[in-house]
Motif scaffolding. Structure first.
Motif, PDB file in Angstrom:
ATOM      1  N   GLY A  82     -46.798  67.115  12.876  1.00 12.64           N
ATOM      2  CA  GLY A  82     -45.951  65.967  13.257  1.00 12.64           C
ATOM      3  C   GLY A  82     -46.339  65.425  14.619  1.00 12.64           C
ATOM      4  O   GLY A  82     -45.490  65.211  15.477  1.00 12.64           O
ATOM      5  N   GLN A  83     -47.665  65.204  14.809  1.00 14.28           N
ATOM      6  CA  GLN A  83     -48.117  64.803  16.155  1.00 14.28           C
ATOM      7  C   GLN A  83     -48.084  63.296  16.367  1.00 14.28           C
ATOM      8  O   GLN A  83     -49.076  62.596  16.182  1.00 14.28           O
ATOM      9  CB  GLN A  83     -49.518  65.359  16.405  1.00 14.28           C
ATOM     10  N   PHE A  84     -46.911  62.805  16.722  1.00 12.11           N
ATOM     11  CA  PHE A  84     -46.763  61.398  17.094  1.00 12.11           C
ATOM     12  C   PHE A  84     -46.165  61.398  18.492  1.00 12.11           C
ATOM     13  O   PHE A  84     -45.065  61.899  18.700  1.00 12.11           O
ATOM     14  CB  PHE A  84     -45.856  60.674  16.097  1.00 12.11           C
ATOM     15  N   PHE A  85     -46.917  60.898  19.429  1.00  7.31           N
ATOM     16  CA  PHE A  85     -46.516  61.087  20.820  1.00  7.31           C
ATOM     17  C   PHE A  85     -45.675  59.926  21.353  1.00  7.31           C
ATOM     18  O   PHE A  85     -45.877  58.777  20.979  1.00  7.31           O
ATOM     19  CB  PHE A  85     -47.762  61.316  21.684  1.00  7.31           C
ATOM     20  N   THR A  86     -44.751  60.291  22.248  1.00  4.19           N
ATOM     21  CA  THR A  86     -43.834  59.284  22.788  1.00  4.19           C
ATOM     22  C   THR A  86     -44.498  58.569  23.953  1.00  4.19           C
ATOM     23  O   THR A  86     -44.910  59.221  24.926  1.00  4.19           O
ATOM     24  CB  THR A  86     -42.550  59.978  23.304  1.00  4.19           C
TER      25      THR A  86
ATOM     26  N   ASN B 266     -45.524  78.951  20.072  1.00  2.00           N
ATOM     27  CA  ASN B 266     -44.670  78.384  19.038  1.00  2.00           C
ATOM     28  C   ASN B 266     -43.216  78.431  19.492  1.00  2.00           C
ATOM     29  O   ASN B 266     -42.715  79.486  19.910  1.00  2.00           O
ATOM     30  CB  ASN B 266     -44.848  79.206  17.750  1.00  2.00           C
ATOM     31  N   PHE B 267     -42.522  77.319  19.371  1.00  2.00           N
ATOM     32  CA  PHE B 267     -41.118  77.245  19.814  1.00  2.00           C
ATOM     33  C   PHE B 267     -40.256  78.286  19.102  1.00  2.00           C
ATOM     34  O   PHE B 267     -39.312  78.820  19.682  1.00  2.00           O
ATOM     35  CB  PHE B 267     -40.592  75.827  19.566  1.00  2.00           C
TER      36      PHE B 267
ATOM     37  N   GLY C 138     -46.674  68.212  23.380  1.00  2.00           N
ATOM     38  CA  GLY C 138     -47.796  67.371  22.936  1.00  2.00           C
ATOM     39  C   GLY C 138     -48.721  67.020  24.076  1.00  2.00           C
ATOM     40  O   GLY C 138     -49.246  67.902  24.766  1.00  2.00           O
TER      41      GLY C 138
ATOM     42  N   GLU D 207     -46.137  74.051  23.788  1.00  2.64           N
ATOM     43  CA  GLU D 207     -46.888  73.262  22.809  1.00  2.64           C
ATOM     44  C   GLU D 207     -47.702  74.245  21.975  1.00  2.64           C
ATOM     45  O   GLU D 207     -48.371  75.128  22.484  1.00  2.64           O
ATOM     46  CB  GLU D 207     -47.783  72.230  23.506  1.00  2.64           C
ATOM     47  N   LEU D 208     -47.601  74.063  20.663  1.00  3.01           N
ATOM     48  CA  LEU D 208     -48.250  74.978  19.722  1.00  3.01           C
ATOM     49  C   LEU D 208     -49.759  74.762  19.638  1.00  3.01           C
ATOM     50  O   LEU D 208     -50.539  75.719  19.598  1.00  3.01           O
ATOM     51  CB  LEU D 208     -47.616  74.754  18.340  1.00  3.01           C
TER      52      LEU D 208
ATOM     53  N   SER E 110     -41.928  71.063  22.676  1.00  4.08           N
ATOM     54  CA  SER E 110     -43.167  70.735  21.948  1.00  4.08           C
ATOM     55  C   SER E 110     -43.767  69.531  22.648  1.00  4.08           C
ATOM     56  O   SER E 110     -43.678  68.427  22.170  1.00  4.08           O
ATOM     57  CB  SER E 110     -42.835  70.410  20.487  1.00  4.08           C
TER      58      SER E 110
ATOM     59  N   ASN F 133     -39.370  65.349  21.766  1.00  4.42           N
ATOM     60  CA  ASN F 133     -39.515  64.661  20.495  1.00  4.42           C
ATOM     61  C   ASN F 133     -40.092  65.696  19.540  1.00  4.42           C
ATOM     62  O   ASN F 133     -41.302  65.833  19.413  1.00  4.42           O
ATOM     63  CB  ASN F 133     -40.470  63.472  20.704  1.00  4.42           C
TER      64      ASN F 133
ATOM     65  N   GLU G  23     -38.914  71.403  27.449  1.00  8.18           N
ATOM     66  CA  GLU G  23     -39.545  70.469  26.498  1.00  8.18           C
ATOM     67  C   GLU G  23     -40.214  71.393  25.475  1.00  8.18           C
ATOM     68  O   GLU G  23     -41.215  72.061  25.776  1.00  8.18           O
ATOM     69  CB  GLU G  23     -40.535  69.636  27.280  1.00  8.18           C
TER      70      GLU G  23
HETATM   71  C1  LIG Z   1     -43.648  64.354  17.558  1.00  6.09           C
HETATM   72  S1  LIG Z   1     -44.829  65.231  18.564  1.00  6.09           S
HETATM   73  C2  LIG Z   1     -44.106  64.936  20.107  1.00  6.09           C
HETATM   74  C3  LIG Z   1     -44.812  65.464  21.289  1.00  6.09           C
HETATM   75  C4  LIG Z   1     -44.122  65.193  22.613  1.00  6.09           C
HETATM   76  N1  LIG Z   1     -42.839  65.880  22.666  1.00  6.09           N
HETATM   77  C5  LIG Z   1     -43.912  63.723  22.816  1.00  6.09           C
HETATM   78  O1  LIG Z   1     -42.776  63.288  22.816  1.00  6.09           O
HETATM   79  O2  LIG Z   1     -44.904  62.998  22.959  1.00  6.09           O
HETATM   80  C6  LIG Z   1     -44.446  66.904  18.163  1.00  6.09           C
HETATM   81  C7  LIG Z   1     -45.289  67.953  18.846  1.00  6.09           C
HETATM   82  O3  LIG Z   1     -44.801  69.227  18.437  1.00  6.09           O
HETATM   83  C8  LIG Z   1     -45.896  70.136  18.351  1.00  6.09           C
HETATM   84  N2  LIG Z   1     -45.421  71.247  17.518  1.00  6.09           N
HETATM   85  C9  LIG Z   1     -45.315  71.274  16.167  1.00  6.09           C
HETATM   86  N3  LIG Z   1     -44.745  72.430  15.778  1.00  6.09           N
HETATM   87  C10 LIG Z   1     -44.483  73.146  16.922  1.00  6.09           C
HETATM   88  C11 LIG Z   1     -43.899  74.410  17.173  1.00  6.09           C
HETATM   89  N4  LIG Z   1     -43.455  75.165  16.172  1.00  6.09           N
HETATM   90  N5  LIG Z   1     -43.794  74.828  18.454  1.00  6.09           N
HETATM   91  C12 LIG Z   1     -44.232  74.050  19.488  1.00  6.09           C
HETATM   92  N6  LIG Z   1     -44.804  72.847  19.299  1.00  6.09           N
HETATM   93  C13 LIG Z   1     -44.921  72.385  18.035  1.00  6.09           C
HETATM   94  C14 LIG Z   1     -46.997  69.275  17.773  1.00  6.09           C
HETATM   95  O4  LIG Z   1     -48.291  69.824  17.998  1.00  6.09           O
HETATM   96  C15 LIG Z   1     -46.766  67.957  18.514  1.00  6.09           C
HETATM   97  O5  LIG Z   1     -47.506  67.938  19.703  1.00  6.09           O
END
Ligand SMILES: C[S@@+](CC[C@H](N)C(=O)[O-])C[C@H]1O[C@@H](n2cnc3c(N)ncnc32)[C@H](O)[C@@H]1O
Length: 494
Positions: free
Chosen positions: A15-19, A84-85, A44, A63-64, A42, A101, A40
């Motif tokens: 779900g890598q869509f950055f804010t 991993n969160f 990204g 960040e994973l 995750s 996000n 924060e």
């Molecule tokens: C929608 S992006 C948002 C990134 C950042 N928070 C932003 O707002 O730009 C979600 C992020 O969650 C990371 N992610 C996915 N699963 C995760 C997990 N279980 N633990 C930590 N990070 C995770 C993804 O690699 C990605 O970078």
């Protein structure tokens, strides 16, 4: 270098869509951080952390993905973890404020990496039947704040549909949020502001209610104060209306039928024969898929075809395209789900399980067996004994064209667009709830089987159209006020 396809897969899976930074700046400017520890979960590419840079508070970022993880934003007050969160725990006497996000992906990636953890978490809070990553992130966040015990807030960007869906499981999730949290406010964000995100998003700000008792019970009792209003984009609106909890004046389909079946495109594309394929050819092809423990999307793509044809139209597109690859991933997850069931290959070797069904253009075969029922942990509810059915819209959005009618089998995804639910017509009296039977009999002498025509009538009314407009995701319902036969034949609704 990572190939483009793998980059796309990872982007989708995680779900890598950055804010964009300007959105992070705007959103966090409204949060009161006090002396809290800010997390924060995750981060990204780190735009929320960047926006928080000048905040004097202690911060933790996770960040994973090690390929995008960078500790360039770490400092004396900011600890960054490549992890991993769901493996993260915290003990501090500070209030916790989570900002970010979280990933939104269905089915959640964590269901493959942290299955038992997620299962315990969802049981603990009785939030069952969910498959959304954003929901699991919220649950884990609430759990961390509760366990830490010093209070906390959540400020997450999530899809707006998360709070609009009125299916049984989402309704429970929203009730759980209301039990646990005070809704500080909701800030709508246009998905278009994000590259690659088409859906509308919201910045959801929640504060955990003070718990009345400490951990120990399965669901901690929480402050019972019922919040009536919430600010959405600066306007005070009824919280229940916003959450589509008060579908007042409506009887949802779950209160009409005890059991319905939901068609599923990926399920059909695996378990339904291709046009022109004999029962035997289909069985051979399907057994080859199920018997192959090392099956890849590449092999699956080959084995989903008969004489160069697929059941699913989407596969007519370029093989490397994202929609094709996403669909293959989904079907592969179904294959894995099926392969986990003990002795399942024997079921696939039994020709009686390949049920003949009539579709618009001739006959097809649809594999059904008892083990592939949702109650037995299969991803979709598939009727083991397909028969003449009534179909109604399964997943209507505010702008969808919905379908209602009769068919000779129980699944019509292949002939009509849109997700449809079906109800077997035979024995309908046994599949209606007592609540509905009482309601119907107190209003009319018409036979209970009239419910199907009644539903088709309701679907054309302005009442239904208004409900769809008001509730972004409105699962089918009928008005609690009965529409008499006379009103129906005159077309007037009282
Ligand atoms: C929608 S992006 C948002 C990134 C950042 N928070 C932003 O707002 O730009 C979600 C992020 O969650 C990371 N992610 C996915 N699963 C995760 C997990 N279980 N633990 C930590 N990070 C995770 C993804 O690699 C990605 O970078």
């Amino acid at each position: 270098m990572v190939e483009r396809k793998n980059i796309q897969d990872k982007k989708y899976i995680l779900g890598q869509f950055f804010t964009p930074l300007h959105i992070c700046d705007r959103l966090i400017s409204e949060v009161d951080f006090g002396g809290a520890l800010v997390i924060e979960p995750s981060f990204g590419t780190g735009n929320f952390l960047e926006a928080l840079k000048n905040l004097p508070n202690e911060k933790i970022g996770l960040e994973l993905d090690s390929e995008i993880f960078s500790d360039k934003l770490s400092d004396k007050k900011t600890k960054l973890i490549n992890g991993n969160f769901y493996d993260f725990t915290i003990k501090t006497n500070k209030k916790l404020i989570f900002v970010g996000n979280p990933p939104y992906r269905t089915p959640a990636y964590s269901l493959s990496t942290h299955k038992s953890f997620i299962s315990k978490l969802t049981k603990k809070y009785s939030v069952l039947g969910m498959r959304e990553e954003a929901v699991f992130f919220i649950l884990h966040t609430i759990d961390l704040i509760r366990i830490n015990g010093a209070g906390g807030e959540i400020h997450y960007i999530v899809p707006a549909s998360l709070l609009k869906n009125n299916s049984k499981f989402f309704t429970r999730f929203k009730e759980f949020l209301k039990e646990q949290c005070h809704f500080i406010k909701i800030t709508p964000i246009k998905g278009m502001e994000f590259e690659g995100v088409a859906q509308d998003l919201i910045f959801l700000s929640l504060e955990l209610k003070k718990e009345a008792s400490m951990p120990g019970s399965t669901l901690w009792s929480t402050n019972k104060n019922n919040q009536e209003f919430v600010s959405v984009g600066g306007n005070e609106v009824s919280l229940d209306d916003y959450l589509c909890l008060k579908t007042e004046g409506a009887i949802p389909f779950q209160k009409i039928f005890k059991e319905t079946y939901l068609g599923s495109v990926p399920c059909e594309s695996l378990l339904m024969s291709v046009e022109g394929e004999s029962r035997e050819d289909f069985q051979k092809r399907l057994c080859a898929i199920i018997a192959d423990k090392n099956i890849t999307t590449e092999k699956l793509y080959k084995n989903l075809q008969f004489n160069g044809k697929f059941h699913l139209k989407i596969f007519r597109g370029p093989k490397e395209s994202l929609p094709v690859q996403n669909k293959l991933e989904k079907i592969l997850s179904y294959v894995h789900n099926i392969q986990e069931k003990d002795g399942i290959l024997q079921d696939f070797l039994n020709i009686a399980h390949y049920k003949e069904i009539n579709v618009r253009k001739g006959v097809r075969y649809y594999f059904r067996c008892e083990k592939l029922k949702k109650k037995k942990n299969f991803v979709y509810e598939i009727n083991p004994n397909p028969g003449k059915s009534f179909y109604f819209t399964g997943n209507p959005s505010h702008s969808s064209t919905d379908y209602f009618g009769f068919c000779n089998y129980d699944c019509n995804r292949n002939v009509s667009p849109g997700a449809n639910r079906t109800v077997p017509i035979e024995g309908i009296e046994n599949n209606l709830t007592d609540y509905f039977k009482d309601w119907w009999r107190s209003n009319t002498n018409e036979p209970l089987s009239e419910i199907f025509n009644y539903i088709m009538f309701v679907a054309k009314t302005s009442w239904y159209k208004d409900m769809k407009k008001k509730n972004k995701r409105f699962y089918f319902a009928i008005p609690t006020e009965f529409i008499s036969r006379e009103q129906r034949s005159s077309g007037k609704i009282g």
